[in-house]
Design a protein around this motif. Structure first.
Motif, PDB file in Angstrom:
ATOM      1  N   ASN A 181       0.813  -1.213   0.000  1.00 35.21           N
ATOM      2  CA  ASN A 181       0.000   0.000   0.000  1.00 35.21           C
ATOM      3  C   ASN A 181       0.853   1.273   0.000  1.00 35.21           C
ATOM      4  OD1 ASN A 181       0.494  -0.360   2.922  1.00 35.21           O
ATOM      5  ND2 ASN A 181      -1.267  -1.727   2.795  1.00 35.21           N
ATOM      6  N   LYS A 182       1.452   1.602   1.118  1.00 27.56           N
ATOM      7  CA  LYS A 182       2.121   2.904   1.211  1.00 27.56           C
ATOM      8  C   LYS A 182       3.189   3.094   0.147  1.00 27.56           C
ATOM      9  CE  LYS A 182       1.301   5.218   5.408  1.00 27.56           C
ATOM     10  NZ  LYS A 182       1.208   4.379   6.614  1.00 27.56           N
ATOM     11  N   LYS A 183       3.980   2.021  -0.086  1.00 27.25           N
ATOM     12  CA  LYS A 183       5.089   2.205  -1.033  1.00 27.25           C
ATOM     13  C   LYS A 183       4.550   2.430  -2.440  1.00 27.25           C
ATOM     14  CE  LYS A 183       9.001   0.237   1.298  1.00 27.25           C
ATOM     15  NZ  LYS A 183       9.480  -1.133   1.556  1.00 27.25           N
ATOM     16  N   ILE A 184       3.459   1.815  -2.772  1.00 31.05           N
ATOM     17  CA  ILE A 184       2.892   1.985  -4.109  1.00 31.05           C
ATOM     18  C   ILE A 184       2.466   3.436  -4.311  1.00 31.05           C
ATOM     19  CG2 ILE A 184       1.041   1.312  -5.655  1.00 31.05           C
ATOM     20  CD1 ILE A 184       1.028  -1.389  -4.549  1.00 31.05           C
ATOM     21  N   VAL A 185       1.789   3.982  -3.317  1.00 30.74           N
ATOM     22  CA  VAL A 185       1.353   5.377  -3.440  1.00 30.74           C
ATOM     23  C   VAL A 185       2.557   6.298  -3.431  1.00 30.74           C
ATOM     24  CG1 VAL A 185       0.034   7.214  -2.351  1.00 30.74           C
ATOM     25  CG2 VAL A 185      -0.832   4.924  -2.361  1.00 30.74           C
ATOM     26  N   GLY A 186       3.545   5.926  -2.626  1.00 27.93           N
ATOM     27  CA  GLY A 186       4.754   6.752  -2.554  1.00 27.93           C
ATOM     28  C   GLY A 186       5.431   6.881  -3.913  1.00 27.93           C
ATOM     29  N   ARG A 187       5.319   5.823  -4.708  1.00 32.22           N
ATOM     30  CA  ARG A 187       5.973   5.876  -6.028  1.00 32.22           C
ATOM     31  C   ARG A 187       5.252   6.819  -6.957  1.00 32.22           C
ATOM     32  NH1 ARG A 187       7.483   0.264  -5.734  1.00 32.22           N
ATOM     33  NH2 ARG A 187       5.437  -0.401  -6.441  1.00 32.22           N
ATOM     34  N   ASP A 188       3.962   6.953  -6.819  1.00 22.06           N
ATOM     35  CA  ASP A 188       3.205   7.788  -7.760  1.00 22.06           C
ATOM     36  C   ASP A 188       2.017   8.426  -7.054  1.00 22.06           C
ATOM     37  OD1 ASP A 188       1.997   8.947  -9.942  1.00 22.06           O
ATOM     38  OD2 ASP A 188       2.188   7.167 -11.212  1.00 22.06           O
ATOM     39  N   ALA A 189       2.161   9.686  -6.740  1.00 16.85           N
ATOM     40  CA  ALA A 189       1.104  10.361  -5.979  1.00 16.85           C
ATOM     41  C   ALA A 189      -0.122  10.670  -6.819  1.00 16.85           C
ATOM     42  CB  ALA A 189       1.648  11.654  -5.393  1.00 16.85           C
ATOM     43  N   ARG A 190      -0.048  10.443  -8.120  1.00 15.51           N
ATOM     44  CA  ARG A 190      -1.228  10.699  -8.949  1.00 15.51           C
ATOM     45  C   ARG A 190      -2.374   9.766  -8.592  1.00 15.51           C
ATOM     46  NH1 ARG A 190       1.005  10.206 -14.909  1.00 15.51           N
ATOM     47  NH2 ARG A 190       2.081   8.502 -13.870  1.00 15.51           N
ATOM     48  N   CYS A 191      -2.046   8.649  -7.948  1.00 20.00           N
ATOM     49  CA  CYS A 191      -3.093   7.702  -7.578  1.00 20.00           C
ATOM     50  C   CYS A 191      -4.121   8.320  -6.649  1.00 20.00           C
ATOM     51  CB  CYS A 191      -2.495   6.502  -6.844  1.00 20.00           C
ATOM     52  SG  CYS A 191      -1.502   5.467  -7.887  1.00 20.00           S
ATOM     53  N   LEU A 192      -3.740   9.410  -5.979  1.00 18.78           N
ATOM     54  CA  LEU A 192      -4.662   9.993  -5.009  1.00 18.78           C
ATOM     55  C   LEU A 192      -5.700  10.880  -5.665  1.00 18.78           C
ATOM     56  CD1 LEU A 192      -2.014  10.930  -2.362  1.00 18.78           C
ATOM     57  CD2 LEU A 192      -3.844   9.303  -2.050  1.00 18.78           C
ATOM     58  N   ASN A 193      -5.536  11.155  -6.963  1.00 18.03           N
ATOM     59  CA  ASN A 193      -6.448  12.103  -7.591  1.00 18.03           C
ATOM     60  C   ASN A 193      -7.289  11.502  -8.692  1.00 18.03           C
ATOM     61  OD1 ASN A 193      -5.608  14.340  -6.126  1.00 18.03           O
ATOM     62  ND2 ASN A 193      -3.790  14.510  -7.397  1.00 18.03           N
ATOM     63  N   HIS A 194      -6.909  10.313  -9.163  1.00 17.31           N
ATOM     64  CA  HIS A 194      -7.664   9.775 -10.287  1.00 17.31           C
ATOM     65  C   HIS A 194      -8.920   9.072  -9.777  1.00 17.31           C
ATOM     66  CE1 HIS A 194      -5.303   5.707 -10.297  1.00 17.31           C
ATOM     67  NE2 HIS A 194      -5.869   5.957  -9.142  1.00 17.31           N
ATOM     68  N   MET A 195      -9.766   8.624 -10.720  1.00 15.03           N
ATOM     69  CA  MET A 195     -11.081   8.137 -10.311  1.00 15.03           C
ATOM     70  C   MET A 195     -11.042   6.777  -9.624  1.00 15.03           C
ATOM     71  SD  MET A 195     -12.628   7.392 -14.024  1.00 15.03           S
ATOM     72  CE  MET A 195     -11.591   7.524 -15.427  1.00 15.03           C
ATOM     73  N   PHE A 196      -9.839   6.201  -9.506  1.00 20.97           N
ATOM     74  CA  PHE A 196      -9.742   4.912  -8.821  1.00 20.97           C
ATOM     75  C   PHE A 196      -9.232   5.074  -7.399  1.00 20.97           C
ATOM     76  CE2 PHE A 196     -10.389   2.993 -12.849  1.00 20.97           C
ATOM     77  CZ  PHE A 196      -9.658   3.725 -13.768  1.00 20.97           C
ATOM     78  N   ALA A 197      -9.193   6.310  -6.924  1.00 15.87           N
ATOM     79  CA  ALA A 197      -8.539   6.591  -5.643  1.00 15.87           C
ATOM     80  C   ALA A 197      -9.327   6.070  -4.452  1.00 15.87           C
ATOM     81  CB  ALA A 197      -8.320   8.082  -5.495  1.00 15.87           C
ATOM     82  N   ALA A 198     -10.528   5.540  -4.693  1.00 13.93           N
ATOM     83  CA  ALA A 198     -11.342   5.110  -3.549  1.00 13.93           C
ATOM     84  C   ALA A 198     -10.639   4.049  -2.720  1.00 13.93           C
ATOM     85  CB  ALA A 198     -12.686   4.576  -4.041  1.00 13.93           C
ATOM     86  N   GLU A 199      -9.821   3.199  -3.366  1.00 12.63           N
ATOM     87  CA  GLU A 199      -9.199   2.117  -2.595  1.00 12.63           C
ATOM     88  C   GLU A 199      -8.233   2.675  -1.551  1.00 12.63           C
ATOM     89  OE1 GLU A 199      -7.223  -0.408  -5.423  1.00 12.63           O
ATOM     90  OE2 GLU A 199      -5.811   1.146  -6.027  1.00 12.63           O
ATOM     91  N   ILE A 200      -7.568   3.774  -1.914  1.00 16.97           N
ATOM     92  CA  ILE A 200      -6.612   4.354  -0.976  1.00 16.97           C
ATOM     93  C   ILE A 200      -7.341   5.055   0.163  1.00 16.97           C
ATOM     94  CG2 ILE A 200      -4.665   5.913  -0.775  1.00 16.97           C
ATOM     95  CD1 ILE A 200      -4.187   5.525  -3.750  1.00 16.97           C
ATOM     96  N   PHE A 201      -8.363   5.811  -0.205  1.00 15.54           N
ATOM     97  CA  PHE A 201      -9.053   6.597   0.816  1.00 15.54           C
ATOM     98  C   PHE A 201      -9.867   5.723   1.743  1.00 15.54           C
ATOM     99  CE2 PHE A 201      -7.445  10.465  -0.381  1.00 15.54           C
ATOM    100  CZ  PHE A 201      -7.547  10.697  -1.736  1.00 15.54           C
ATOM    101  N   MET A 202     -10.360   4.608   1.236  1.00 16.82           N
ATOM    102  CA  MET A 202     -11.101   3.689   2.103  1.00 16.82           C
ATOM    103  C   MET A 202     -10.182   3.135   3.171  1.00 16.82           C
ATOM    104  SD  MET A 202     -14.100   2.498   2.461  1.00 16.82           S
ATOM    105  CE  MET A 202     -14.978   1.247   3.361  1.00 16.82           C
ATOM    106  N   HIS A 203      -8.947   2.797   2.787  1.00 15.41           N
ATOM    107  CA  HIS A 203      -7.984   2.305   3.766  1.00 15.41           C
ATOM    108  C   HIS A 203      -7.763   3.356   4.843  1.00 15.41           C
ATOM    109  CE1 HIS A 203      -3.568   0.911   4.592  1.00 15.41           C
ATOM    110  NE2 HIS A 203      -4.397   0.495   5.527  1.00 15.41           N
ATOM    111  N   ARG A 204      -7.521   4.596   4.399  1.00 13.76           N
ATOM    112  CA  ARG A 204      -7.233   5.638   5.387  1.00 13.76           C
ATOM    113  C   ARG A 204      -8.440   5.871   6.296  1.00 13.76           C
ATOM    114  NH1 ARG A 204      -3.865  10.161   1.972  1.00 13.76           N
ATOM    115  NH2 ARG A 204      -2.326   8.696   1.155  1.00 13.76           N
ATOM    116  N   PHE A 205      -9.627   5.788   5.719  1.00 11.28           N
ATOM    117  CA  PHE A 205     -10.829   5.990   6.519  1.00 11.28           C
ATOM    118  C   PHE A 205     -10.962   4.899   7.572  1.00 11.28           C
ATOM    119  CE2 PHE A 205     -15.047   6.601   7.793  1.00 11.28           C
ATOM    120  CZ  PHE A 205     -15.765   5.438   7.616  1.00 11.28           C
ATOM    121  N   LEU A 206     -10.754   3.636   7.156  1.00 16.75           N
ATOM    122  CA  LEU A 206     -10.977   2.525   8.085  1.00 16.75           C
ATOM    123  C   LEU A 206      -9.968   2.534   9.226  1.00 16.75           C
ATOM    124  CD1 LEU A 206     -11.924  -0.386   5.710  1.00 16.75           C
ATOM    125  CD2 LEU A 206     -13.336   0.661   7.452  1.00 16.75           C
ATOM    126  N   LEU A 207      -8.755   3.059   8.946  1.00 10.53           N
ATOM    127  CA  LEU A 207      -7.754   3.037  10.015  1.00 10.53           C
ATOM    128  C   LEU A 207      -8.200   3.850  11.217  1.00 10.53           C
ATOM    129  CD1 LEU A 207      -4.429   3.339   8.017  1.00 10.53           C
ATOM    130  CD2 LEU A 207      -5.254   1.385   9.298  1.00 10.53           C
TER     131      LEU A 207
END
Lengths: 508, 385
Positions: B31-57
């Motif tokens: 998880n973290k390392k993948i996002v660290g490699r490319d921060a664009r993942c946080l803005n595209h329409m597939f970003a729900a998987e990342i934000f769901m993780h952060r929400f659940l934590l």
């Protein structure tokens, strides 16, 4: 289909190389392929592809679209997928559809043919899908592009769409706009003159677009005239045409005072009839924005808005700005001034000092027309403020209307109607938003114009066609001259030349 | 208004207290390392998987005790391997997922207990857990065999399709809430555009003749309505895109390569009635949001008659749809705000999971019982990651 073709060719090549003979067994293949294929297999493979590509290009030229890509996709997809049968049937049936897409005029595009591939695909998707459920309607693969025979808007539908939009906007106003809108009473002083039609037409159209009920009180100097009456009759706005006994004077200063008296007359009419609503002073030459009418609905008793002053002279602007003025150009706005907490602390007035030497004294003079200190058009108030009976809630800071002007003093601005000017509400974001503009453009007082702007009888002034700005060719000049003269001396004869007449009355 | 309340009932459920979620601690490479490699993942329409993780934590439904958990969440970001253009490549995703499942099945006993039947995964890519962007290939691959029993939370939804498993929860694609908020205009701005759409009609790079892309529906839209003044449609993306949607009555949401699109979210947030042109599509939170009453559904074969269809909708139906769209809980359910707010998409996902409880006793395998085939699927998927 193409696999077999390809194998036939390579078989032919093999046979020819083995036997060393001439022709290969290739039935339909171009003779060149077998001839060029020598004994080795390497170059034969590349030339084979080259020729296949050439063949595909030829077919594409014939068909009108890129054929080769499709076939290559098929060829290579054969090795990966198992359901080639589906894709080929899709391709063959839709090939005709794409043909009709590229020639839309000659064929009516078949709207129904896309149904054809469904059958075979349905069985396949049954096999592919893990669910045991009923057949899928949606097919993967190429579909036709459906175009209806007349892809243009239908006027009835366009009208229906516009009515939908209108109704949606009405609903939006109901939800988000002013909650309980009050009717407007607009007072306009006017008189018949050359520019009256210009100014009043603009004002009429503006009032027609106001989304609230409008009662328009038009006070005319010099009594009721046909000019004004005919303009008002066609206006489709509810109006009251009130005569004012004096004629409009020619001097600007006098004209301002006369207009003030006319406005007071309008106010007295409201008072007599106990009309309800918001009173607004719309001078006929002013320009209003529709936002103004939404904004003034907020007024409680008396409000003030910022007026943009468009003072201009008839000729080129000769006012030379001083250095200081160039850095801080004077803002041509008259209106309320507020402090940081939004309370009224004073008034912005128009700085007329630069123009004082060169201002116009007579109407129609080509010099700058200056506004008064506080223009009436910048003030609005609740009609109940001037009613006879002291309505409950009417503030004490309002003077009684009858007492104003009874001693003959002139009313310069509506602030004379109140005892305490600090109660005036500043509107339009505390005067920061300018929603109307004051402008005075008039022709000379003695200028003539056709009554009602209808030219009847036809004009006596004749402009010879010779004086029109466009060039005539020399050889035709002589004959045209004769024709023109004939036309102008005998107006009843039909003109044969196609020359455009400048006067509408001349054409018979 | 009666309309508003009835549409928002289920949306306002509070999942806290109705379920407990245990979040597996995976090594950072998932998880973290993948996002660290490319921060664009946080803005595209597939970003729900990342934000769901952060929400659940940080959520109240999270439990640190796996024994009392109802659901297990595996935070693996499979849609974050981006091309230079910003599109996710799905080629490694099956291996990543498989590797993650291997990790959790060897380090915790809960996967093997039920073979994943009480686990859920977020797979927001084009065709969900089929892990491919091309529909034919996606159908051929099918859903990853290891996820056969798990609950999938995905954006893709189409009836009778291989890549939609029964029991999946359909979610809206991610749309940046702050960006949409920044472009709000006053609601009294009159809606003067009848139909609005911005996007591709022909995918010139992959399907120049048209017919594959969007099953020809978008091309049909263009050919039929390019000259129609009521249709404000074009491929140019203006800076006032969000403002224009707020001035439009209908916003088209046609399918593209996949049937879902962020236009649906934008339409709902901006009060523009969505016109959904995608046969058999399953829309997000369909059990909580009455899409039939909010949007207009047009079959792909009826696209040439779209103007007739839209102008013949009775005006009171249109006004009712606009009233329902104005319901703030509807708009909130489509968004993934940070930090999370009550009624938003995160909560709707949890509500959906809570509605599936309690788990049926049969999901617990008897000792020695195995149904998952760990070697199924294309050879390339079996390589470790």
């Amino acid at each position: 289909m193409f696999h077999s073709h390809g194998t036939r060719r390579s078989n032919a090549a093999a046979r020819s190389s083995a036997s060393g003979g001439l022709e290969g067994g290739g039935v339909g293949s171009p003779a060149a392929s077998s001839a060029s294929e020598g004994s080795s297999f390497r170059p034969s493979a590349s030339t084979f592809w080259l020729l296949l590509h050439g063949l595909c290009c030829l077919i594409s030229l014939f068909l009108g679209f890129r054929f080769s890509r499709l076939i290559f996709v098929l060829l290579f997809s054969n090795t990966i997928y198992t359901y080639t049968t589906t894709t080929t049937t899709t391709i063959t049936s839709t090939r005709t559809e794409t043909l009709t897409v590229s020639f839309p005029l000659t064929h009516t595009p078949p709207i129904e043919t896309a149904v054809k591939p469904n059958n075979s695909a349905i069985e396949l998707s049954d096999k592919m899908s893990n669910q045991g459920s009923s057949h899928s309607q949606v097919v993967v693969g190429r579909h036709g592009i459906r175009i209806r025979p007349w892809p243009h808007p239908d006027p009835t539908e366009v009208m229906r769409a516009h009515r939908i939009i209108e109704r949606v906007q009405q609903e939006q106003r109901k939800w988000y706009g002013v909650k309980s809108p009050r009717p407007l009473i607009v007072i306009t002083p006017t008189y018949a003159r050359t520019f009256q039609a210009l100014h009043l037409t603009g004002l009429i159209h503006c009032l027609r677009n106001v989304p609230y009920p409008v009662t328009w009180i038009v006070v005319e100097a010099g009594g009721v005239t046909n000019e004004t009456a005919s303009l008002l009759a066609r206006s489709r706005v509810q109006f009251l045409h009130i005569p004012f006994h004096e004629k409009m004077p020619v001097e600007w200063a006098e004209r301002h005072l006369t207009e003030n008296r006319m406005r007071l007359l309008g106010l007295r009419v409201i008072r007599e009839r106990n009309m309800d609503g918001i009173v607004l002073f719309a001078d006929d030459s002013n320009v209003h924005s529709l936002d103004l009418f939404d904004e003034i609905q907020k007024v409680q008793w008396m409000g003030s808005v910022s007026v943009g002053i468009l003072a201009h002279s008839g000729g080129p602007d000769r006012t030379l700005l001083t250095e200081d003025e160039k850095l801080n150009p004077p803002i041509p706005v008259q209106g309320p001034a507020c402090n940081s907490s939004g309370h009224l602390i004073g008034w912005h007035t128009f700085n007329s000092i630069p123009y004082s030497e060169k201002s116009a004294t007579f109407v129609g003079e080509s010099a700058t027309v200056l506004p008064g200190k506080m223009e009436w058009s910048g003030f609005v108030f609740n009609a109940r403020m001037i009613w006879k009976e002291a309505e409950e809630g009417r503030p004490e800071w309002v003077k009684d209307l009858d007492k104003i002007g009874e001693n003959g003093e002139e009313i310069e601005s509506p602030l004379a109607l109140v005892n305490d000017a600090s109660f005036v509400e500043p509107l339009g974001d505390c005067g920061k938003k300018v929603m109307l503009w004051w402008m005075r453009v008039e022709a000379r007082a003695d200028s003539k114009f056709p009554p009602g702007w209808i030219i009847d009888p036809p004009l006596e002034i004749v402009v010879s066609a010779k004086r029109t700005p466009w060039q005539e060719s020399d050889d035709l000049a002589g004959s045209k001259l004769e024709q023109d003269d004939r036309r102008f001396t005998r107006p009843k004869s039909r003109s044969s030349s196609k020359r455009k007449n400048t006067l509408p009355g001349q054409d018979n | 208004m009666n309309d508003q309340r009835s549409a928002g009932d289920v949306l306002e459920d509070d999942p806290v207290g109705r379920l407990k979620v245990f979040v597996y601690e995976l090594p950072l490479k998932y998880n973290k390392k993948i996002v660290g490699r490319d921060a664009r993942c946080l803005n595209h329409m597939f970003a729900a998987e990342i934000f769901m993780h952060r929400f659940l934590l940080t959520s109240a439904v999270r439990t640190l005790n796996p024994e009392e958990a109802d659901w297990f969440y595996t935070p693996v970001y499979t849609t974050c391997d981006l091309t230079p253009n910003g599109l996710p490549l799905p080629f490694k995703s099956p291996r990543v997922m498989r590797s993650a499942i291997q990790f959790i099945s060897t380090n915790w006993p809960y996967w093997n207990r039920t073979e994943g039947a009480d686990h859920f995964f977020l797979v927001p890519h084009d065709f969900g857990a089929c892990f491919h962007y091309q529909e034919e290939k996606a159908i051929q691959r099918g859903i990853l065999p290891l996820l056969k029993k798990a609950t999938l939370v995905q954006t893709f939804g189409q009836e009778n399709h291989v890549c939609l498993k029964e029991g999946s929860i359909i979610i809206p694609p991610y749309a940046p809430p702050q960006k949409m908020q920044a472009h709000m205009i006053t609601p009294d701005t009159p809606r003067s555009i009848f139909v609005y759409f911005r996007g591709l009609f022909y995918d010139v790079g992959n399907d120049p003749e048209g017919g594959y892309y969007a099953r020809g529906a978008r091309a049909s839209l263009w050919e039929n309505f390019k000259n129609n003044p009521l249709f404000d449609i074009s491929t140019e993306h203006p800076t006032t895109y969000y403002e224009d949607m707020q001035r439009a009555v209908f916003c088209l949401c046609p399918l593209g390569w996949a049937p879902w699109s962020p236009r649906l979210v934008e339409g709902v947030v901006f009060g523009c009635i969505p016109v959904i042109i995608a046969d058999d599509i399953v829309l997000p939170f369909a059990d909580a949001i009455p899409w039939e009453e909010i949007g207009v559904f047009v079959a792909e074969k009826d696209v040439p008659n779209l103007d007739t269809i839209l102008t013949n909708i009775p005006i009171d139906v249109i006004l009712r749809k606009q009233r329902l769209l104005a319901n703030p809980s509807m708009k909130q359910a489509m968004l993934f705000p940070q930090p999370a707010q009550p009624g938003d998409a995160f909560h709707q996902i949890l509500n959906g999971l809570a509605r599936k409880l309690p788990h049926d006793k049969s999901i617990y395998l008897k000792p020695g019982e195995r149904t998952l085939n760990w070697t199924a699927g294309p050879k390339g998927d079996l390589k470790p990651w």
